[in-house]
Design a protein around this motif. Structure first.
Motif, PDB file in Angstrom:
ATOM      1  N   SER A  73      -3.990  -7.481  -2.124  1.00  9.45           N
ATOM      2  CA  SER A  73      -3.175  -7.555  -3.345  1.00  9.45           C
ATOM      3  C   SER A  73      -1.791  -8.123  -3.031  1.00  9.45           C
ATOM      4  N   PRO A  74      -1.229  -8.923  -3.926  1.00 10.65           N
ATOM      5  CA  PRO A  74       0.121  -9.451  -3.678  1.00 10.65           C
ATOM      6  C   PRO A  74       1.160  -8.347  -3.495  1.00 10.65           C
ATOM      7  N   THR A  75       0.907  -7.171  -4.052  1.00 13.70           N
ATOM      8  CA  THR A  75       1.893  -6.095  -3.883  1.00 13.70           C
ATOM      9  C   THR A  75       2.023  -5.721  -2.408  1.00 13.70           C
ATOM     10  N   GLU A  78       2.388 -10.292  -0.304  1.00 11.11           N
ATOM     11  CA  GLU A  78       3.081 -11.463  -0.834  1.00 11.11           C
ATOM     12  C   GLU A  78       4.422 -11.686  -0.115  1.00 11.11           C
ATOM     13  N   ASN A  99      -6.204 -12.370  -4.929  1.00  7.63           N
ATOM     14  CA  ASN A  99      -6.533 -10.994  -4.554  1.00  7.63           C
ATOM     15  C   ASN A  99      -8.054 -10.844  -4.467  1.00  7.63           C
ATOM     16  N   GLU A 102      -8.695  -5.851  -3.052  1.00 10.91           N
ATOM     17  CA  GLU A 102      -8.629  -4.769  -4.047  1.00 10.91           C
ATOM     18  C   GLU A 102      -9.424  -5.098  -5.317  1.00 10.91           C
ATOM     19  N   VAL A 536       8.302   1.795  -7.442  1.00 12.17           N
ATOM     20  CA  VAL A 536       8.099   0.376  -7.717  1.00 12.17           C
ATOM     21  C   VAL A 536       9.355  -0.261  -8.296  1.00 12.17           C
ATOM     22  N   TYR A 580      12.806 -14.448 -11.446  1.00  6.18           N
ATOM     23  CA  TYR A 580      11.861 -14.509 -12.562  1.00  6.18           C
ATOM     24  C   TYR A 580      12.564 -14.476 -13.919  1.00  6.18           C
TER      25      TYR A 580
ATOM     26  N   TYR B  22      -2.314  -4.153 -13.541  1.00  4.60           N
ATOM     27  CA  TYR B  22      -2.708  -4.835 -12.304  1.00  4.60           C
ATOM     28  C   TYR B  22      -2.741  -3.822 -11.159  1.00  4.60           C
ATOM     29  N   ASP B  26      -5.808  -2.574  -8.850  1.00  6.64           N
ATOM     30  CA  ASP B  26      -5.715  -2.442  -7.389  1.00  6.64           C
ATOM     31  C   ASP B  26      -6.160  -1.053  -6.951  1.00  6.64           C
ATOM     32  N   GLY B  29      -9.687  -0.571  -6.611  1.00  5.37           N
ATOM     33  CA  GLY B  29     -10.111  -1.107  -5.322  1.00  5.37           C
ATOM     34  C   GLY B  29      -9.866  -0.131  -4.191  1.00  5.37           C
TER      35      GLY B  29
END
Lengths: 653, 142
Positions: A73-75, A78, A99, A102, A536, A580, B22, B26, B29
């Motif tokens: 996963s990019p979390t 990345e 991804n 996951e 997060v 962003y 998202y 995950d 998973g």
């Protein structure tokens, strides 16, 4: 986009996590043929140094200018891959992650063909997106040196002292009139038998004396806006009706006050007055007038306390204060509440007088507690000769909480030892599901309780408790699961070893801070193993039992980790955030103002009949872009073109 | 054309918000919760970013179903109210789908938090099954 995209695709095996499900050779052959892909490679662990080296080499030798990593996963990784691009002179935003762990091999483990298909589709979507990525520069925000800590228990205190000692400014906000938290209620701590308040109160005093700590007690955080380096916090401080600076703690007001209410510090086993000090070592060492129970804040109603207050410290005209703070980081240490067995009427707690909770027992064991350290039955105030402990009340049970509260085994053993120390003749029996003595010195502590102190241990979850209505003695029914026989035994008193639940205010705090919590209500960490004190949300950290059940050493360790996390965010003076934000094309914007109404952060204004966007306020949600009738708004890294490319590829075969 | 209905496997596109759904996917998973292999996922920062034209484009390209997933209302949204905007747009979009002759059940809006891995898997299974009974996207054959 002037240059032609040249994409490198990197397939990670992740050991067998991905390669154990998908045929990597077929995936590689597929990836190589995708449009704009110049090179595709696979490797056991793409995140490792040799894996990264493959990308570095291709950036220089194959002149790739876009990178797609098909991995986890990019979390997770990345940031790792973005750093590789940056170090090799490419914009870190020329990177996209497919991804396939996951969201693919881990959820389609028994379906290798479908998993391969998903991997192919995901990589195709990712490559199409990568070809349309644009160069972005990370945004830097200034970060100051001010931290807000919510909660003044042992976790909040430890974090506050560490940060303050390192030279940061700390605002410590505590909802009750004193700091100290739950630890202040405990008599002794396992497995060292340290007196809880003896080790806690010096720290409390350090807080009150520290030049870098500004303490707000009887205060609650009501609103938090902003982001790391720029949080705007509103704190509401309730009136204590006693001037902390003038109060000399002479206790005259408490003596004269005619109102008596249950004392929450003593687990409601004794009474306190409407004007009171929570406990003698309270910090700040000042009295507080509890307005809910006071007869009336006017000399007409009572006013006795005002009459006897020599230093003129009592002021009925105090009002709640709203305090605004600007802070750079926030540590959430809101702690826990003991599980309340009244919720499920467990074991007839609340109906049978001699069924008490472990916190009530803790207060009874305390020399300055409601019974001056004498353990008595609530029904007749006689000393019990037989005591039964029931473990896992409010823990490890589908009806209440599924999780283990981690401290109940050890505190029950500790209380049993204390009881046996005082009265070797009484019988103490602990009914347990398992004894979890996992910490340093715990197993030895438990063994000694059984061998040297004669505490009895029987495995079995207590089924029910009956009461003799006259004598108020109790009968415990349980199956001894080691012998496989039902047991029925009479006892004088039952102690429920209650578990740990999130603080009653945790949900409110979660909404104010917009941080996630798990299904059990404890705050979630950004990564359970590698980022155990981060949330997060950048700049918001968690510590202590607010993040899950734990004992004092673990809570302090986590608090120190959170303090170091906050310090490392603040020390450099700047913080890099994702660029962003959205941009508005002046030549297309019609100035209709739709976006202005939609922006939750008031980042857009209309100037000269055109929408103008403030990059510092914009957080990049993109709500404006999806409503702009002219299509003039472009959210960075999530442009219409990039998303549309993914949409097109998602269904193309 | 040969009858493909017995072998019809729906193609579903999912727009998942970065912060809740998202992360929820995950978590499915991490928990090794197995679910139907019919979903392809696009990550967006917020469900409020999902432009109705993305969904129409997906339908035009032949997706049999579209899932939009965001943070639970009212207050889980990382951007305060993005989920509420997604919901408003979704209801407007349903009316548009009616006018275009696309069954509105093909587009679904769900709330999935970062801790709801199993719920996410359940939603995907259920939605896949629903689309399977509905049959292919009518735009695909025309």
């Amino acid at each position: 986009m002037s240059e032609q995209p040249r994409i490198g695709v990197y397939l990670c095996h992740c050991g067998t996590n991905i390669a154990g499900v998908i045929d990597m050779k077929r995936l590689l052959a597929y990836a190589e043929k995708l449009p704009n892909v110049v090179v595709a490679r696979d490797y056991t662990y793409m995140c490792s140094d040799p894996g990264q080296q493959l990308i570095r080499k291709d950036i220089h030798e194959s002149k790739i200018n876009r990178v797609v990593a098909a991995a986890c996963s990019p979390t997770l990784h990345e940031p790792t891959f973005r750093r590789v691009l940056e170090e090799e002179g490419l914009s870190p935003y020329f990177f996209d992650m497919a991804n396939i762990r996951e969201q693919d091999t881990w959820v389609h483990m028994k379906n290798p063909e479908e998993a391969l298909q998903i991997a192919q589709d995901t990589i195709r979507m990712s490559a199409a997106r990568a070809a349309r990525l644009e160069e972005l520069k990370p945004k830097e925000v200034k970060v100051g040196r001010r931290a807000l800590i919510i909660g003044g228990g042992i976790s909040g205190i430890s974090a506050a002292l560490d940060l303050a000692n390192a030279g940061f400014t700390v605002y410590l906000v505590e909802k009750s009139p004193t700091i100290g938290g739950r630890m202040a209620q405990l008599d002794k701590t396992f497995p060292t038998m340290d007196c809880s308040s003896c080790i806690l109160t010096p720290k409390m005093v350090s807080i009150s004396r520290h030049p870098n700590v500004k303490l707000f007690t009887y205060a609650e955080v009501k609103d938090v806006q902003g982001f790391v380096g720029n949080f705007k916090v509103k704190v509401l401080q309730k009136p204590k009706y006693v001037d902390e600076k003038k109060c000399t703690s002479c206790n005259e007001c408490t003596k004269i006050c005619p109102v008596e209410v249950p004392d929450e510090f003593n687990a409601n086993l004794s009474w306190r007055k409407a004007i009171y000090i929570p406990f003698p070592q309270a910090v700040p060492p000042s009295y507080v007038l509890d307005e809910e129970n006071c007869l009336g804040l006017t000399p007409l109603a009572c006013g006795k306390c005002i009459d006897v207050c020599d230093p003129d410290a009592i002021d009925y005209d105090q009002r709640a204060k709203e305090i605004e703070l600007d802070v750079d980081t926030i540590i959430v240490a809101t702690g826990y509440d003991p599980y309340n067995p009244l919720n499920e009427h467990e074991y007839n707690y609340g109906m049978f007088q001699n069924v008490v909770t472990s916190l009530e027992m803790e207060r009874m064991l305390n020399a300055s507690g409601p019974t001056s350290g004498k353990v008595v039955r609530p029904s007749d105030l006689k000393e019990p000769k037989r005591i039964v402990y029931v473990q896992c009340v409010g823990s490890r049970n589908e009806k209440t909480n599924l999780y283990c509260s981690r401290v109940c085994c050890m505190y029950a053993v500790k209380q049993a030892r204390q009881l046996k120390e005082k009265h070797p003749e009484i019988e103490v029996r602990i009914f347990y599901v398992d004894i979890r003595a996992f910490g340093k010195g715990f197993e030895e502590f438990y063994e000694r309780a059984a061998k040297d102190y004669g505490v009895l241990f029987t495995r079995g979850r207590v089924a029910e408790i009956l009461e003799d209505p006259k004598e108020k003695n109790l009968t415990v029914r349980v199956e001894d699961t080691l012998l496989g026989t039902p047991l029925e035994l009479e006892t004088d008193m039952v102690v429920l070893s209650v578990g740990i639940t999130p603080s009653v205010d945790a949900n409110e705090i979660r909404k104010i801070l917009k941080i996630p919590a798990g299904p059990d209500g404890f705050f979630s960490e950004a990564h359970p193993k590698l980022r155990p004190v981060d949330t997060v949300v950048d700049g918001i950290l968690i510590a202590g039992t607010a993040a899950g059940p734990k004992d004092i050493p673990d809570a302090v360790a986590q608090a120190k980790a959170a303090a170091s996390g906050a310090a490392s965010l603040m020390a450099p003076g700047v913080y890099v955030v994702e660029p962003y934000y959205a941009t508005i094309d002046d030549s297309i914007c019609g100035g209709c103002g739709t976006c202005v109404l939609l922006c939750p952060f008031r980042a857009i204004t209309i100037e000269d009949k055109r929408a103008k966007l403030n990059e510092a306020l914009c957080k990049g949600c993109g709500a404006c872009a999806s409503a702009c009738p002219a299509g003039a708004i472009k959210p960075n890294h999530f442009t219409d073109e990039q998303i549309m490319a993914q949409v097109e590829q998602a269904v193309a075969k | 054309m040969i009858d493909m209905s017995s072998k019809f496997e729906p193609q579903i596109l999912g727009f998942l918000c970065n912060w809740c759904s998202y992360a929820g996917a995950d978590l499915a998973g991490t928990g090794r919760t197995q679910y139907s292999p019919n979903l392809r996922i696009i990550r967006v920062m917020c469900s409020g970013r999902v432009d109705p034209t993305f969904i129409l484009a997906a339908m035009k390209n032949g997706a049999d179903g579209v899932l939009i997933a965001g943070c639970h209302p009212p207050s889980d949204c990382h951007y305060l109210t993005g989920n509420l905007k997604a919901r408003r747009r979704y209801h407007l979009l349903l009316k548009l789908l009616d006018q275009l002759g696309i069954e509105r059940e093909r587009v679904r809006l769900e709330w999935v938090s970062a801790s709801e891995g199993e719920r996410f898997a359940k939603i995907v299974d259920e939605f896949t099954e629903q689309i399977r009974t509905m049959g292919p996207n009518p735009l695909k054959s025309s």
